[in-house]
Design a protein around this motif. Structure first.
Motif, PDB file in Angstrom:
ATOM      1  N   TRP A   1     -12.527  -3.745   5.482  1.00  0.00           N
ATOM      2  CA  TRP A   1     -11.491  -2.814   4.990  1.00  0.00           C
ATOM      3  C   TRP A   1     -11.644  -2.536   3.500  1.00  0.00           C
ATOM      4  CZ3 TRP A   1      -8.185  -4.077   1.064  1.00  0.00           C
ATOM      5  CH2 TRP A   1      -8.056  -5.438   0.734  1.00  0.00           C
ATOM      6  N   ASN A   2     -12.185  -3.496   2.736  1.00  0.00           N
ATOM      7  CA  ASN A   2     -12.332  -3.279   1.294  1.00  0.00           C
ATOM      8  C   ASN A   2     -13.640  -2.568   0.927  1.00  0.00           C
ATOM      9  OD1 ASN A   2     -13.898  -5.442   2.038  1.00  0.00           O
ATOM     10  ND2 ASN A   2     -13.426  -6.680   0.247  1.00  0.00           N
TER      11      ASN A   2
ATOM     12  N   THR B   1      -7.159   2.231  -2.967  1.00  0.00           N
ATOM     13  CA  THR B   1      -6.224   3.313  -2.644  1.00  0.00           C
ATOM     14  C   THR B   1      -6.351   4.384  -3.709  1.00  0.00           C
ATOM     15  OG1 THR B   1      -4.705   1.755  -1.602  1.00  0.00           O
ATOM     16  CG2 THR B   1      -3.808   3.891  -2.231  1.00  0.00           C
TER      17      THR B   1
ATOM     18  N   ARG C   1      -9.072   3.659   1.268  1.00  0.00           N
ATOM     19  CA  ARG C   1      -7.989   3.648   2.256  1.00  0.00           C
ATOM     20  C   ARG C   1      -7.523   5.063   2.594  1.00  0.00           C
ATOM     21  NH1 ARG C   1      -5.782  -0.631   3.790  1.00  0.00           N
ATOM     22  NH2 ARG C   1      -6.620  -1.733   1.983  1.00  0.00           N
ATOM     23  N   ASP C   2      -7.402   5.302   3.891  1.00  0.00           N
ATOM     24  CA  ASP C   2      -6.942   6.598   4.420  1.00  0.00           C
ATOM     25  C   ASP C   2      -7.895   7.744   4.084  1.00  0.00           C
ATOM     26  OD1 ASP C   2      -4.660   5.357   5.473  1.00  0.00           O
ATOM     27  OD2 ASP C   2      -3.572   5.612   3.586  1.00  0.00           O
TER      28      ASP C   2
ATOM     29  N   VAL D   1       0.826  -1.213   0.000  1.00  0.00           N
ATOM     30  CA  VAL D   1       0.000   0.000   0.000  1.00  0.00           C
ATOM     31  C   VAL D   1       0.857   1.258   0.000  1.00  0.00           C
ATOM     32  CG1 VAL D   1      -1.591   1.382   1.390  1.00  0.00           C
ATOM     33  CG2 VAL D   1      -2.066  -1.027   0.983  1.00  0.00           C
TER      34      VAL D   1
END
Length: 640
Positions: free
Chosen positions: A581-582, A343, A586-587, A309
């Motif tokens: 999480w998916n 991401t 992300r972030d 990542v």
């Protein structure tokens, strides 16, 4: 009929079906004739130019002085070819006559299929087994000079290449690796790699010793794998060798390796090797060619896991200044780089979308599908609003791409699914997609893909606004069994999200003193959710209706299905949805487009979703903490 059926759909489908038939095999075929030089595209030509232009000892079949001694002129065909002598069958004589014939055809643009050459071609093929290795390879190389035949099955031409293929295959076991690569290159330059058998059998022999190949032979072998799009034995051996010689290769050579890994669907598993590829690419971003850049971006996207990542984020930042320098297709693959890991670099994606906005009319249908995926998955709201303008333009563009849609129908149906994630639903386009004839065209096996599960459910949720066709009940049941994940329990291997769901189910059941059911309310989403039916007047949890459909039937579960006769305004159907999480960019404090659409459709059906993120549940250390957490969420949602 609608717009797409007004153009002779039957004729269009027939053309596509004809074009998708197998190309050729030895013997007599009834398939339509195909161009003689097949599978030529810019990517393969560029990769071959890297090999042929290198000073390294790549085995390239160059014409060179092949015709220096061939006696031919434009004044007439060689006499020995027009009137072949049954006694002139020495290998040297036949080889000389073939070169003379090829040179004559090249100079005069005469097709090798000319019936005047039939007797010579027959004799040459009958005696071919007597040629030396040098003469055999020279004969193969000489065919490159012929005017392009109308078909690979053209008379005389087919007899020549077919017999050459058979004879080359007979000699594979006694040829060295260098010789195998040289002959394979000659077959590539003829455009017959995927039709003949030699290259595949040669690669099978090379595959036994991939770990010992020097760097240039490793790259050339992978180039051939890229052409065949088939893995050779254990592709891990390519990765193992590459890890030892990666520093000896140029970035373009690494791009050729990346093409082979990607086309054979072989991810790179070595994290150190992946990091080296990230570093080498980032160091040369200002000068790397588009095709090399795209090849490396593809394999990095295909191979990257959670531990990559940070490397993906670093590369996404470094790619921003390159958006204006590279092609639109390269920009698209920049945007796709983070998709597998959810991401997103918002600034990079916005720059790419702005480029697409100016060139959208020229974009291929495949590119429209992919850019719609980026917009839908990342669910971003840019300061310029470019993503909103693009998704509003795409439906009208699809109306002008009838030929492409007939050829690549899944791109069309995928586009509609991705657009629906951004609340763009063109009913006319949806009606066409669900038309039974079109469904059969897209999926000839009769089993529609996952995107059709979404489109059919979307059509149902539109209610009276949609008047077109739907999938059949049998198709929904089949898709419900195939595309819907199991309801997690102790009998199956559980992933982290499944464990969180079971923990929440047990804690919620303990809190409410009842059994909490896991159901697929929206079966076109693979994961199930937890359902609680709560009567606010009686202040108690109600059991599910006995008439509630069974699991994996593909039925959208409405309040009526869950409550039966007890359906009333004061009864809430609470749906606890676990966000893994998916399901989150992300972030970013942002859900993926698909997960956001799931919540929107649950609300549309008058359910009340309660989202619990996997990380916030994991932070709760004790059972009391978890009970308090659930109490707060239930109070916020339904004042329980």
């Amino acid at each position: 009929m609608l717009w797409i059926t007004r153009i002779s759909l039957q004729r269009g489908l027939a053309i596509v079906q004809q074009a998708q038939r197998p190309l050729l095999y030895r013997g007599i075929r009834t398939a339509p004739t195909m161009p003689a030089r097949l599978f030529v595209d810019a990517e393969n030509q560029y990769a071959h130019s890297i090999l042929s232009g290198s000073l390294k000892p790549y085995q390239i079949a160059r014409i060179g002085d092949l015709f220096n001694n061939a006696a031919a002129s434009c004044e007439g065909a060689p006499q020995h070819v027009l009137a072949p002598n049954e006694h002139r069958t020495k290998p040297a004589d036949l080889y000389e006559d073939l070169l003379a014939l090829v040179q004559f055809c090249s100079q005069t643009q005469t097709q090798i299929s000319d019936e005047r050459f039939a007797d010579f071609v027959r004799i040459f093929c009958e005696e071919m087994h007597r040629l030396s290795d040098e003469q055999l390879v020279g004969s193969l190389r000489s065919l490159q000079q012929l005017p392009t035949p109308e078909s690979t099955k053209t008379a005389n031409y087919m007899e020549l290449w077919n017999t050459l293929d058979i004879e080359c295959c007979r000699r594979i076991e006694r040829w060295s690796s260098a010789q195998l690569l040289l002959v394979s290159d000659a077959w590539y330059q003829l455009g017959l790699v995927r039709i003949g058998e030699f290259v595949w059998l040669a690669l099978r022999k090379l595959g036994r010793k991939v770990r010992k190949l020097p760097p240039e032979q490793l790259v050339q072998s992978m180039f051939l794998c890229n052409l065949l799009r088939r893995p050779v034995f254990e592709m891990f051996d390519f990765e193992h060798n590459l890890a030892h010689c990666v520093q000896q290769m140029t970035l373009p050579e690494l791009g050729v390796m990346a093409m082979g890994f990607f086309k054979t669907q072989t991810p790179i598993r070595n994290p150190e090797l992946l990091q080296q590829l990230f570093d080498r690419l980032e160091a040369q971003l200002d000068t790397v060619e588009d095709i090399t850049l795209v090849a490396l971006l593809k394999i990095l996207r295909y191979s990257s896991k959670l531990q990559q990542v940070d490397a993906v984020n670093h590369l996404l930042n470094a790619l921003q200044p390159q958006v204006e320098r590279v092609s639109l297709l390269t920009c698209l693959h920049m945007a796709l780089l983070g998709c597998e890991l959810q991401t997103c670099n918002d600034e990079l994606v916005e720059r790419i979308l702005l480029r697409f906005e100016h060139s959208l009319d020229e974009a291929r249908l495949k590119d429209l599908e992919r850019i719609c995926l980026v917009i839908a998955l990342f669910n971003l709201r840019t300061p310029s609003g470019v993503e909103h303008r693009l998704v509003q333009r795409v439906p009208q563009l699809l109306r002008s791409r009838i030929d492409e849609i007939l050829r690549y129908p899944r791109c069309y149906t995928n586009c509609l699914q991705f657009l629906s994630m951004r609340q763009v639903c063109d009913i006319e386009l949806l009606t066409v997609a669900l038309e039974p004839r079109f469904v059969r065209h897209v999926y000839r096996s009769g089993m529609p893909g996952r995107e059709y599960f979404h489109l059919d459910s979307l059509a149902q949720l539109l209610g009276a606004e949609y008047t077109g066709a739907f999938l059949t009940e049998k198709q929904r049941q089949q898709m419900g069994k195939l595309y819907t994940q199991y309801v997690p329990d102790g009998n199956f291997k559980l992933n982290k999200t499944d464990r969180v769901m079971l923990e929440i189910r047990d804690a919620l059941g303990s809190l409410l003193r009842t059994h909490v059911h896991a159901k697929h309310l929206l079966p076109h989403f693979d994961r199930c959710d937890l359902v609680v039916c709560y009567d606010r007047q009686q202040q108690r949890v109600l059991p599910l209706s006995t008439d509630c459909p069974a699991d994996y039937t593909g039925v959208l579960l409405t309040r009526q299905h869950l409550l039966g006769e007890r359906e009333a305004p004061h009864v809430e159907t609470l749906v606890v949805v676990v966000a893994g999480w998916n399901n989150v960019i992300r972030d970013k404090e942002r859900l993926t487009g698909q997960f956001a659409m799931k919540l929107q459709q649950l609300r549309q059906m008058r359910h009340k979703p309660i989202v619990i993120y996997w990380h916030e549940w994991r932070e709760l250390e004790t059972s009391a903490d978890r009970q308090d957490f659930l109490k707060r969420r239930l109070r916020q949602a339904a004042n329980i």
